[in-house]
Design an enzyme around this catalytic site. Structure first.
Site, mmCIF file in Angstrom:
data_model
loop_
_atom_site.group_PDB
_atom_site.id
_atom_site.type_symbol
_atom_site.label_atom_id
_atom_site.label_comp_id
_atom_site.label_asym_id
_atom_site.label_seq_id
_atom_site.Cartn_x
_atom_site.Cartn_y
_atom_site.Cartn_z
ATOM 1 C CD GLU A 148 -31.943 26.385 15.929
ATOM 2 O OE1 GLU A 148 -32.237 27.243 16.777
ATOM 3 O OE2 GLU A 148 -31.008 26.497 15.134
ATOM 4 C CE1 TYR A 151 -43.236 22.514 15.509
ATOM 5 C CE2 TYR A 151 -41.310 21.910 16.782
ATOM 6 C CZ TYR A 151 -42.311 22.814 16.484
ATOM 7 O OH TYR A 151 -42.371 24.007 17.146
ATOM 8 C CB ALA A 190 -46.484 29.992 21.333
ATOM 9 C CB VAL A 191 -51.332 27.144 20.597
ATOM 10 C CG1 VAL A 191 -52.809 27.097 20.937
ATOM 11 C CG2 VAL A 191 -51.118 26.949 19.102
ATOM 12 C CG ASN A 203 -41.523 21.672 23.414
ATOM 13 O OD1 ASN A 203 -42.588 21.104 23.648
ATOM 14 N ND2 ASN A 203 -41.458 22.936 23.034
#
Ligand SMILES: CC(C)(COP(=O)(O)OP(=O)(O)OC[C@H]1O[C@@H](n2cnc3c(N)ncnc32)[C@H](O)[C@@H]1OP(=O)(O)O)[C@@H](O)C(=O)NCCC(=O)NCCS
Length: 91
Positions: free
Chosen positions: A46, A58, A13-14, A51
């Site tokens: 996963e 990715y 996460a950012v 999202n």
């Protein structure tokens, strides 16, 4: 984590205020470099199928979908959502 030549990202996460500045890309690229150095075969993760930002990131990093888990995330605001299993080959 890394076991038997396969890496797995459990969480990435950012902070909201710093998104879209290349930090997520740099974080995962650093993981890929480290796994190359350790001669790992593949990296897995996963992701919630809704999202879009994460899936876009990715895919740009070379991950492809290798599986799907219906109703995997149960407590989202959209109700249950599925997970995509994604893999990035390292060799
Ligand atoms: C997913 C996350 C880590 C991406 O981090 P980030 O630092 O914003 O990503 P980057 O700036 O490195 O983005 C790299 C590329 O990914 C894609 N991307 C990232 N965010 C995107 C968005 N909101 N919409 C579309 N594409 C996006 C783009 O191709 C982007 O390149 P570009 O900015 O040149 O177009 C971040 O959105 C986040 O923390 N989300 C909440 C937590 C989460 O969902 N984690 C993943 C759980 S599996």
């Amino acid at each position: 984590r890394l076991a038997a030549g396969e890496g797995e990202i459990l969480t990435v996460a950012v902070a909201r205020a710093h998104r879209r500045q290349g930090l997520g890309w740099q974080l995962i690229d650093a993981v890929l470099r480290e796994l190359h150095a350790q001669r790992a075969e593949a990296l897995f993760l996963e992701v919630d199928e809704t999202n879009t930002p994460a899936i876009a990131l990715y895919r740009r990093l070379g991950f492809r979908q290798v599986g799907q888990r219906p109703n995997y995330y149960r407590s989202t605001e959209h109700g249950p959502t599925g997970a995509l299993v994604m893999r990035r080959d390292l060799r």
